[in-house]
Design a protein around this motif. Sequence first.
Motif, mmCIF file in Angstrom:
data_model
loop_
_atom_site.group_PDB
_atom_site.id
_atom_site.type_symbol
_atom_site.label_atom_id
_atom_site.label_comp_id
_atom_site.label_asym_id
_atom_site.label_seq_id
_atom_site.Cartn_x
_atom_site.Cartn_y
_atom_site.Cartn_z
ATOM 1 N N LEU A 53 27.769 13.653 -21.375
ATOM 2 C CA LEU A 53 26.507 13.316 -22.036
ATOM 3 C C LEU A 53 25.323 13.562 -21.105
ATOM 4 N N TYR A 101 22.350 16.455 -21.449
ATOM 5 C CA TYR A 101 20.913 16.211 -21.382
ATOM 6 C C TYR A 101 20.229 17.309 -20.556
ATOM 7 N N SER A 106 19.461 14.057 -29.731
ATOM 8 C CA SER A 106 20.764 13.483 -30.071
ATOM 9 C C SER A 106 21.454 12.796 -28.902
ATOM 10 N N VAL A 107 21.008 13.012 -27.674
ATOM 11 C CA VAL A 107 21.650 12.346 -26.537
ATOM 12 C C VAL A 107 21.115 10.928 -26.334
ATOM 13 N N THR A 153 19.656 7.073 -27.872
ATOM 14 C CA THR A 153 19.642 6.146 -29.000
ATOM 15 C C THR A 153 18.272 6.256 -29.663
ATOM 16 N N ARG A 176 13.418 8.195 -29.350
ATOM 17 C CA ARG A 176 13.815 9.575 -29.037
ATOM 18 C C ARG A 176 12.723 10.583 -29.352
ATOM 19 N N VAL A 229 23.783 3.677 -20.596
ATOM 20 C CA VAL A 229 24.331 4.320 -21.788
ATOM 21 C C VAL A 229 25.127 3.304 -22.591
ATOM 22 N N THR A 286 28.202 4.225 -29.253
ATOM 23 C CA THR A 286 27.731 4.148 -30.636
ATOM 24 C C THR A 286 28.814 4.744 -31.534
ATOM 25 N N ASP A 309 28.614 7.343 -33.048
ATOM 26 C CA ASP A 309 28.543 8.794 -32.844
ATOM 27 C C ASP A 309 28.894 9.207 -31.426
ATOM 28 N N TRP A 359 28.853 8.181 -26.999
ATOM 29 C CA TRP A 359 27.975 7.604 -25.992
ATOM 30 C C TRP A 359 26.579 8.184 -26.125
ATOM 31 N N ARG A 360 25.558 7.322 -25.946
ATOM 32 C CA ARG A 360 24.165 7.744 -26.023
ATOM 33 C C ARG A 360 23.377 7.055 -24.907
#
Length: 135
Positions: free
Chosen positions: A10, A14, A28-29, A31, A52, A115, A118, A120, A122-123
């Motif tokens: 992740l 980024y 998308s990386v 929250t 974001r 981090v 989620t 979806d 890890w964010r």
Amino acid sequence: MNDRHEIQDLLSRYGWLHDERLFDELGSVFTKDARYTMRIGQERTVGPRVGRDEIVGQIRQFKESQSDQRRHVISNFMFLDHSPEAATVRSYVTVLASAGGTTRVVTAGWYLDKVVATPDGWRIAEKTLQLDNGF
């Protein structure tokens, strides 16, 4: 893939999306309510940017002022804490710039990322960047 590898992926993603100017994917990386603060040497602080859209907007603004190709080399991932729901990771960043057949080091520093897991994946919930000097 275990959590640590997913988190490291992740944070590397980024850097990749940032450098390739893939702003739609870059969001998308993070929250939805992520926070990003950048400190440039002892000179100035940018942020915190919250959400974001605001974070990606700030990055886009910086990128649009640069005519060279930047590369973020993110390394030395160190997990300060880690649970199934959250982790705090410190890493180094070296920023390179290429233009006119020459590549140079622009700046270096470190990230502190918080981090969270989620549905979806890890964010990044909070990112702090401390640069040694300006860029």
